[in-house]
Design an enzyme around this catalytic site. Structure first.
Site, PDB file in Angstrom:
ATOM      1  N   ASP A 121       0.867  -1.294  -0.042  1.00 28.05           N
ATOM      2  CA  ASP A 121       0.019   0.117   0.059  1.00 28.05           C
ATOM      3  C   ASP A 121       0.871   1.094   0.021  1.00 28.05           C
ATOM      4  O   ASP A 121       1.988   1.106  -0.024  1.00 28.05           O
ATOM      5  CB  ASP A 121      -1.062   0.012   1.256  1.00 28.05           C
ATOM      6  CG  ASP A 121      -2.155   0.629   0.793  1.00 28.05           C
ATOM      7  OD1 ASP A 121      -2.311   2.064   0.520  1.00 28.05           O
ATOM      8  OD2 ASP A 121      -3.172  -0.291   0.706  1.00 28.05           O
ATOM      9  N   HIS A 143      -2.707   3.493  -4.658  1.00 24.63           N
ATOM     10  CA  HIS A 143      -1.994   2.836  -3.467  1.00 24.63           C
ATOM     11  C   HIS A 143      -0.596   2.509  -3.775  1.00 24.63           C
ATOM     12  O   HIS A 143      -0.078   1.407  -3.242  1.00 24.63           O
ATOM     13  CB  HIS A 143      -2.893   1.836  -2.770  1.00 24.63           C
ATOM     14  CG  HIS A 143      -4.082   2.320  -2.262  1.00 24.63           C
ATOM     15  ND1 HIS A 143      -4.238   2.967  -0.998  1.00 24.63           N
ATOM     16  CD2 HIS A 143      -5.414   2.299  -2.750  1.00 24.63           C
ATOM     17  CE1 HIS A 143      -5.521   3.252  -0.805  1.00 24.63           C
ATOM     18  NE2 HIS A 143      -6.262   2.941  -1.825  1.00 24.63           N
ATOM     19  N   GLU A 186      -9.921   2.996  -5.228  1.00 28.38           N
ATOM     20  CA  GLU A 186      -9.158   4.298  -4.501  1.00 28.38           C
ATOM     21  C   GLU A 186      -8.247   4.766  -5.604  1.00 28.38           C
ATOM     22  O   GLU A 186      -6.951   5.072  -4.950  1.00 28.38           O
ATOM     23  CB  GLU A 186      -9.022   4.313  -3.217  1.00 28.38           C
ATOM     24  CG  GLU A 186     -10.270   3.992  -2.242  1.00 28.38           C
ATOM     25  CD  GLU A 186      -9.997   3.943  -0.693  1.00 28.38           C
ATOM     26  OE1 GLU A 186     -10.624   3.978   0.073  1.00 28.38           O
ATOM     27  OE2 GLU A 186      -8.749   3.517  -0.418  1.00 28.38           O
TER      28      GLU A 186
END
Length: 608
Positions: A187, A261, A324
């Site tokens: 991440d 990410h 995201e």
């Protein structure tokens, strides 16, 4: 005489029926079918384990290890039955199903390789300690899972957890019949897996200088702890966990995040980004704008990474994230815009679909399947992708209607990084939300809006534990348990056999007492409170039923603090008459476990 015999026989069968109905088998998850027998099987060092092949012997060796850890007992493994014995037989039944029969003289389990293992886990849960010995009640069980995918996701990118800590979680997952560990390895805040071709991923990307303290919005600007955090698993360690989990019938699914990410990667290899800048591994959470640039060099890097990942993880599924993904860097990138026009893509969402599809083709060429979060639907779903539906059920429903496989993991019911009490001041720091045990248990993974054919695409269910605010092993276990036990039941047990009251008051207390003996730092849950009226005094009464066996309750009913100086609960209590008061009156109580752990103080308002 005959009449007396018939009367005795009827009495015996009535008593047997009552015994059958009243016996509490504290099994989690609840089996599909269970019938009481007569008597008990006494488990001691005279008991033998009958193994007729090497696979069975291996399964028994693991069972012996579990017995030893719990009861300091190891049983001899033999090839032929004699005396009291436990026999497991490999039969071609449904996948993961098993048949279990316990009598006074033998225990027999039939199932496939996984089914035999799960039958032994059921045996472990059935063991009772009696007069200094161990016994197992006579019983017949026929069992199989409702869903083929029963998972837990552990995020080790935000906070790193050791190999031993991960193995402990695997042991507990196996005990409650989970079969998938989704390992979130990368991440923005960290990269956790050794990739030999790209050493800077562990030299640079695996470490951040510090982390923010408190909730994301507590301090403006952020306050940092000044403590370097990081770590990674060598390929040998990752293989070790994969093998350890496989022995316990759990498949480890790795997740390598893309195209978003990715800040930690770009801190080590900035050439794979779209901006000419210097990146740093951040110590704060949230969605970061840094994403991979869709250049050929980037795809070559990712293919190299996945080649090493696939060599470590035999899992059919490889998780690529896909969630995201801010598009600002692509919007500002001349290269990205040129690629959109060249491939006649609609927009940046189309570019994300292009990116995911490129990776999927590579994985498919190596006989692997891509799974991603439901954002991979945006811009068009890659042809063979499986969707994890986390933003509610909508993404999963859409994917199933498109004949894509789905794993349900909605944040409304299965994000176990959320708070466990409405009053968050009573709980350790969490990311937000409110997810009590009962809400987890209430979830049913097959949406009614799907028809029978579409529902076949629902492979199963998974809970997700993100670790932005989870920096210790105790906290990891506190957030997981007992909510993971509720998930275990909804993943394994048919919907019509689920009942929260039975789960929480009849079976959970025994399992939580056992988890405490196994040194699992679970959250001590609220008790069940039942109000009634004392017919003799006319006063309102309260019954407090804790969800941990053999725990002690201390209470007050005057709005003041309940601690170990309070009244000891020994049965339904008469509450004071309150009359009409402007200030509400609360029954306050704490639960103290058998080993002395003290839970939060819980408050329940009451009135006449």
């Amino acid at each position: 005489m005959l009449k007396q015999f018939i009367t005795l026989l009827i009495t015996f069968f009535c008593l047997s029926s009552v015994f059958s109905q009243e016996r509490n088998y504290a099994l989690i998850p609840k089996p599909q079918s269970i019938q009481s027998g007569v008597g008990v099987f006494k488990l001691d060092n005279q008991t033998t384990l009958v193994a007729k092949d090497e696979a069975t012997r291996k399964t028994f060796n693991l069972f012996n290890e579990m017995l030893s850890n719990r009861y300091h007992l190891r049983l001899p493994v033999v090839s032929e039955p004699s005396g009291k014995y436990i026999l497991i037989e490999n039969s071609q039944t449904e996948a993961e199903a098993y048949q279990l029969n316990v009598t006074e003289n033998s225990i027999k389990i039939k199932g496939d390789n996984s089914g035999m293992f799960y039958g032994l886990q059921t045996i472990l849960q059935l063991i009772e300690q009696h007069n200094g010995g161990l016994q197992i009640p006579a019983v017949t069980i026929s069992d199989k899972p409702e869903f083929g995918y029963r998972g837990v996701m552990i995020d080790v990118a935000r906070h790193f957890f050791s190999l031993d800590e991960m193995k402990k979680i695997v042991d507990l997952m196996a005990y409650f019949k989970f079969n998938r560990l989704h390992w979130h390895l990368t991440d923005d805040q960290g990269w956790r897996l050794e990739i030999k071709k790209y050493p800077k991923l562990t030299q640079i990307s695996a470490w951040r200088d510090s982390s923010i303290i408190g909730q994301y919005g507590d301090f403006k600007p952020f306050i940092y702890d000044g403590i370097k955090h990081g770590g990674y698993y060598t390929q040998e360690e990752a293989r070790n966990l994969v093998e350890y989990a496989a022995d316990r019938k759990i498949t480890v699914i790795p997740e390598i995040e893309l195209p978003g990410h990715s800040t930690a990667v770009l801190a080590a290899y900035p050439e794979f980004g779209c901006k000419d800048t210097t990146y740093q591994v951040p110590g704060f959470w949230g969605v970061h704008p840094n994403i991979f640039c869709p250049k050929e060099e980037t795809f070559k890097f990712l293919e190299d990474v996945f080649t090493e990942v696939m060599d470590i993880f035999p899992s059919q599924y490889i998780h690529v994230g896909g969630d995201e993904v801010p598009k600002e860097h692509w919007e500002q990138s001349a290269f990205a815009q040129k690629l959109i026009k060249k491939n006649k893509l609609k927009d940046e969402h189309g570019l994300q679909s292009y990116f995911i599809t490129r990776i999927e083709k590579f994985l498919n060429q190596h006989n692997r399947r891509l799974v991603g979060w439901d954002e991979i639907l945006e811009g068009g779903l890659a042809p063979n992708a499986t969707v994890m539906s986390w933003r509610g059920e909508e993404g999963g429903i859409a994917a199933a209607k498109m004949n894509h496989d789905v794993i349900m993991t909605p944040n409304s019911h299965l994000y176990i990084d959320h708070y466990q009490a409405k009053d968050i001041s009573t709980e350790p720091l969490a990311i937000g939300g409110f997810l009590p045990l009962e809400r987890v248990y209430s979830y049913h993974p097959r949406p009614e809006s799907l028809n029978a054919q579409e529902q076949k695409h629902i492979l199963g269910v998974q809970a997700n534990l993100w670790t932005e605010y989870i920096g210790t092993n105790n906290k990891l276990e506190y957030m997981l348990f007992p909510r993971a036990l509720a998930l275990a039941e909804i993943a394994w047990t048919a919907k019509e056999k689920q009942n929260f009251d039975d789960f929480s008051t009849n079976r959970l207390p025994i399992r939580l007492q056992e988890l405490e003996k196994l040194k699992v730092f679970f959250r001590i849950p609220e008790a069940k409170i039942s109000f009634g009226t004392n017919s003799a005094t006319g006063r309102k009464t309260a019954e407090i039923i804790p969800f941990i066996a053999n725990s002690t309750i201390y209470y007050t009913f005057d709005n003041h603090k309940a601690d170990q100086t309070g009244n000891i609960y020994s049965g339904p209590i008469d509450l004071p008459k309150t009359g009409k008061k402007e200030k509400p009156v609360n029954l306050n109580y704490i639960i103290v476990t058998p080993t002395g752990r003290v839970g939060n103080m819980f408050s329940v308002p009451y009135s006449e």
